[in-house]
Scaffold this motif. Sequence first.
Motif, PDB file in Angstrom:
ATOM      1  N   PRO A 283       0.523  -1.183   0.060  1.00  0.00           N
ATOM      2  CA  PRO A 283       0.003   0.102  -0.096  1.00  0.00           C
ATOM      3  C   PRO A 283       0.843   1.398   0.453  1.00  0.00           C
ATOM      4  N   SER A 284       0.254   2.384  -0.944  1.00  0.00           N
ATOM      5  CA  SER A 284       0.546   3.916  -1.157  1.00  0.00           C
ATOM      6  C   SER A 284       1.464   3.848   0.695  1.00  0.00           C
ATOM      7  N   LEU A 285       1.943   5.352   1.827  1.00  0.00           N
ATOM      8  CA  LEU A 285       1.743   4.968   2.680  1.00  0.00           C
ATOM      9  C   LEU A 285       0.356   6.228   3.322  1.00  0.00           C
ATOM     10  N   GLU A 286       0.066   6.601   1.950  1.00  0.00           N
ATOM     11  CA  GLU A 286      -1.195   7.487   2.460  1.00  0.00           C
ATOM     12  C   GLU A 286      -2.139   6.960   2.313  1.00  0.00           C
ATOM     13  N   ALA A 287      -2.517   5.750   2.094  1.00  0.00           N
ATOM     14  CA  ALA A 287      -3.256   4.289   2.522  1.00  0.00           C
ATOM     15  C   ALA A 287      -3.141   3.699   3.572  1.00  0.00           C
ATOM     16  N   TRP A 288      -1.582   3.520   3.763  1.00  0.00           N
ATOM     17  CA  TRP A 288      -1.306   2.809   5.236  1.00  0.00           C
ATOM     18  C   TRP A 288      -1.656   3.556   6.480  1.00  0.00           C
ATOM     19  N   LYS A 289      -1.017   5.210   6.532  1.00  0.00           N
ATOM     20  CA  LYS A 289      -1.928   6.155   7.148  1.00  0.00           C
ATOM     21  C   LYS A 289      -3.339   6.143   8.222  1.00  0.00           C
ATOM     22  N   LEU A 290      -4.189   6.194   6.852  1.00  0.00           N
ATOM     23  CA  LEU A 290      -5.345   5.833   7.030  1.00  0.00           C
ATOM     24  C   LEU A 290      -6.156   4.425   7.473  1.00  0.00           C
ATOM     25  N   MET A 291      -4.899   3.520   7.291  1.00  0.00           N
ATOM     26  CA  MET A 291      -6.059   2.052   7.267  1.00  0.00           C
ATOM     27  C   MET A 291      -5.187   2.180   8.853  1.00  0.00           C
ATOM     28  N   SER A 292      -3.632   2.803   9.357  1.00  0.00           N
ATOM     29  CA  SER A 292      -3.783   2.528  10.977  1.00  0.00           C
ATOM     30  C   SER A 292      -4.929   3.676  12.123  1.00  0.00           C
ATOM     31  N   GLU A 293      -5.428   4.379  11.584  1.00  0.00           N
ATOM     32  CA  GLU A 293      -6.517   5.410  12.206  1.00  0.00           C
ATOM     33  C   GLU A 293      -7.796   4.788  12.050  1.00  0.00           C
ATOM     34  N   HIS A 294      -7.966   3.666  11.317  1.00  0.00           N
ATOM     35  CA  HIS A 294      -8.879   3.189  11.100  1.00  0.00           C
ATOM     36  C   HIS A 294     -10.309   3.640  10.285  1.00  0.00           C
ATOM     37  N   LYS A 295      -9.788   5.041   9.315  1.00  0.00           N
ATOM     38  CA  LYS A 295     -10.387   5.397   8.781  1.00  0.00           C
ATOM     39  C   LYS A 295     -10.897   4.582   7.322  1.00  0.00           C
ATOM     40  N   ILE A 296     -10.552   3.448   6.984  1.00  0.00           N
ATOM     41  CA  ILE A 296      -9.996   2.173   5.930  1.00  0.00           C
ATOM     42  C   ILE A 296     -10.279   1.149   6.966  1.00  0.00           C
ATOM     43  N   HIS A 297     -10.636  -0.066   6.688  1.00  0.00           N
ATOM     44  CA  HIS A 297     -10.837  -0.910   6.871  1.00  0.00           C
ATOM     45  C   HIS A 297      -9.980  -1.606   6.227  1.00  0.00           C
ATOM     46  N   ARG A 298      -9.380  -2.137   6.986  1.00  0.00           N
ATOM     47  CA  ARG A 298      -7.960  -3.074   6.524  1.00  0.00           C
ATOM     48  C   ARG A 298      -8.775  -4.992   6.073  1.00  0.00           C
ATOM     49  N   ILE A 299      -8.286  -5.586   5.338  1.00  0.00           N
ATOM     50  CA  ILE A 299      -8.738  -7.200   5.430  1.00  0.00           C
ATOM     51  C   ILE A 299      -7.441  -7.746   5.012  1.00  0.00           C
ATOM     52  N   ASP A 300      -7.071  -8.440   5.698  1.00  0.00           N
ATOM     53  CA  ASP A 300      -5.888  -9.619   5.746  1.00  0.00           C
ATOM     54  C   ASP A 300      -5.816 -10.336   4.473  1.00  0.00           C
ATOM     55  N   MET A 301      -5.054 -10.466   3.902  1.00  0.00           N
ATOM     56  CA  MET A 301      -4.705 -11.890   3.159  1.00  0.00           C
ATOM     57  C   MET A 301      -3.635 -12.548   2.936  1.00  0.00           C
ATOM     58  N   LYS A 302      -2.999 -13.090   3.479  1.00  0.00           N
ATOM     59  CA  LYS A 302      -1.590 -13.158   3.686  1.00  0.00           C
ATOM     60  C   LYS A 302      -0.542 -14.362   2.697  1.00  0.00           C
ATOM     61  N   THR A 303      -1.894 -15.658   2.760  1.00  0.00           N
ATOM     62  CA  THR A 303      -1.226 -17.196   1.925  1.00  0.00           C
ATOM     63  C   THR A 303      -1.661 -16.829   0.566  1.00  0.00           C
ATOM     64  N   ARG A 304      -0.856 -17.625  -0.526  1.00  0.00           N
ATOM     65  CA  ARG A 304      -0.860 -17.890  -1.939  1.00  0.00           C
ATOM     66  C   ARG A 304      -1.659 -18.432  -1.959  1.00  0.00           C
ATOM     67  N   ALA A 305      -2.625 -18.270  -3.310  1.00  0.00           N
ATOM     68  CA  ALA A 305      -4.226 -19.398  -3.593  1.00  0.00           C
ATOM     69  C   ALA A 305      -3.245 -20.411  -4.264  1.00  0.00           C
ATOM     70  N   GLY A 306      -1.919 -19.798  -5.512  1.00  0.00           N
ATOM     71  CA  GLY A 306      -1.747 -21.028  -5.727  1.00  0.00           C
ATOM     72  C   GLY A 306      -1.151 -22.290  -5.127  1.00  0.00           C
ATOM     73  N   GLY A 307      -0.756 -22.012  -3.729  1.00  0.00           N
ATOM     74  CA  GLY A 307      -0.941 -22.551  -3.484  1.00  0.00           C
ATOM     75  C   GLY A 307       1.001 -22.945  -2.471  1.00  0.00           C
ATOM     76  N   GLY A 308       2.154 -21.504  -3.270  1.00  0.00           N
ATOM     77  CA  GLY A 308       3.527 -21.739  -2.857  1.00  0.00           C
ATOM     78  C   GLY A 308       3.580 -21.434  -1.748  1.00  0.00           C
ATOM     79  N   SER A 309       4.972 -21.114  -1.685  1.00  0.00           N
ATOM     80  CA  SER A 309       5.587 -19.888  -0.014  1.00  0.00           C
ATOM     81  C   SER A 309       6.304 -19.586  -0.601  1.00  0.00           C
ATOM     82  N   PHE A 310       5.782 -18.317   0.334  1.00  0.00           N
ATOM     83  CA  PHE A 310       6.849 -17.383  -0.168  1.00  0.00           C
ATOM     84  C   PHE A 310       9.070 -17.548   0.061  1.00  0.00           C
TER      85      PHE A 310
END
Length: 653
Positions: A283-310
């Motif tokens: 995310p841009s830092l502008e979006a990150w700040k809005l998420m940290s201030e809860h002005k944007i609702h953040r939804i995390d998606m941490k795993t890869r859909a294809g099954g690969g690992s980082f």
Amino acid sequence: MRYAEVLLQLPYEASYSYIVPEKLEGKAVFGTRCIVPFGKRTMTGFIISVSDEKPSGDFALREIIRMIDDSPVFNEALLDIARWMGRMYFSPAGLSLSMMIPSGRRESEISPFYEPVSFRRIETLTSDQEHALSQLREGNGGVYYLFGATGSGKSEVYLRRAEDKISEGKQVLYLVPEITLTEQLSEEVYSRFSGRVAILHSSLTPSQRLKAWHQIINGEVDLVIGARSSVFAPFRNLGLIILDEEHETSYKSGNAPRYHARQVAQYRAGKEHAEFIMGSATPSLEAWKLMSEHKIHRIDMKTRAGGGSFPRVDIVNIRGEKGNISAELEKAMREALSDKKGVLLFLNRRGYTYGYVCSSCGHVLTCPNCSVSLTYHKKGSKLVCHTCGYTCQASRVCPECGSYDLSPRGFGTENIEEEIRGLFPYARVARLDTDTASEKKGNVQEILHGFRDGEIDILLGTQMIAKGLNFPSISLVGVINADSSLSLPDFRAAERTFDLIHQVAGRAGRYRDDGRVIIQTSDPMAPAVRCAAENDLESFYRIEMKNRKDTLFPPYSRLVNLTVRGKDERRTRDGAEEIERIAWKLEERYEDVEVFSASPSPIERKAMYYRYHVLLRSVSASALLKFTSELLAMLSLHSSLYLEIDTDPVSLA
């Protein structure tokens, strides 16, 4: 007799009244374009109202000459956006409307080789995708952010939510950084959305784009897919805006009005009560700040859909290395090639070298039109300016001291390709940058298909290979010089470096667990490099946010950059200093606005124009916009000078 109020493409805010001839009554309606006389010329007008009441005032009215449109091409929503852009980007409504409505202008795109998302339906969702979709469905609209790892399947979540809204009778806008129309994309999207789709891309002719425009305004389209300018599509019942890869700088227009599609989308979603979903792995830092201030609702998606690992990521310090390919990267490449796996090498600098220097006096050959050094291209022995396109044959004699000691310095993709072919003579190597892309039509797709199909072993390229490429064969990614962009004179340099490294690293290990990334750098402790290597986004954002807060740069302030352009250096400098003088006088009445001194732009001369700028800063957006508006009203520049107004610039260069 009827009278029409008309906006014109003029550099100031004003509307004009014209008589509607009897033959045009019923055709001259709100939202249509017409041809009107203005002084000794004719202009395109945008009709914003029609009345039986004659306008007050002692002046003679002239008649509309003819109509351009048989039916409206803009609605109240677009007129409202045009007026908002006047306040936000200092662009008169008539000019904004002329930019919004389809014409022969092609939209400039930064990275035209972005691979479009797949619109093929995925039947089985991952747990992260299910969670994200349930969060969106249980919410009450508003603004959401899918903070998803590369390859986490954000696109399918967007599309499922689009299907929800369309089933409710709403229209959906899907914004992407760039779009290239492919047969596969067309088949997938038309099949999934019953053909009620408009794909707005740069290859459409003006008439094709206008046809799609009419289909949208008539409610015949459920889903619009397009790049930046598609944010102005004339929806009748907008229910959802999706903005993919929110961090991309291509959402910011490089021409007046210098709007940002993210800002326009957010304003539009609020006015039209539409849901707004953004997403990115970085995310841009502008979006990150809005998420940290809860002005944007953040939804995390941490795993890869294809099954690969980082992938495993290693940092290699290249200080002391003899060549441009470190011993560790060379070893990893040999292992990958022996296992018949693909190797992707990234260097964000095309050409053979990035400088042509005299060893005797140190003179660097620069572009005669721009204040940047010329890049040496070995093929054809040419010197090329990557800013304006100036090209000349490489000189053998120094123009400063007359010696024959001119030689190339540094390295670019041509140089690296030559080194790779020497190290791996039996490997099939391809280079993909602007130079190879323009050699022949279809060359880009030919190279990408060759790499995908295993006909190319090593693919070397610039940023056009960094994003959107989804090749299962890639096991190794090498970043040749990770910190090259850190030295740029721009407060966003670290953010861009981190973003680029993280995105290019995301090409490895998407469908496998043996992915590896090697990052070569001369500054291994730089937070942008170290955090990208460790996949530690939280730490990078924490460090960079602190730096921005300490220096009071965005997102902890708002900026307006006023750039004066002119062919006469003294007059251009005087124009910028005049802006500075008025601004400092005006500053006495504004406690929360800061004026930076007039100074040459980082690239002082570009395409024969000298460039000086004055930067305005404030923690209050409303104060800054009011200050700028007052300043512009007091300003009168010489007729030979051009003024560029950039609200919330993404670059100061």
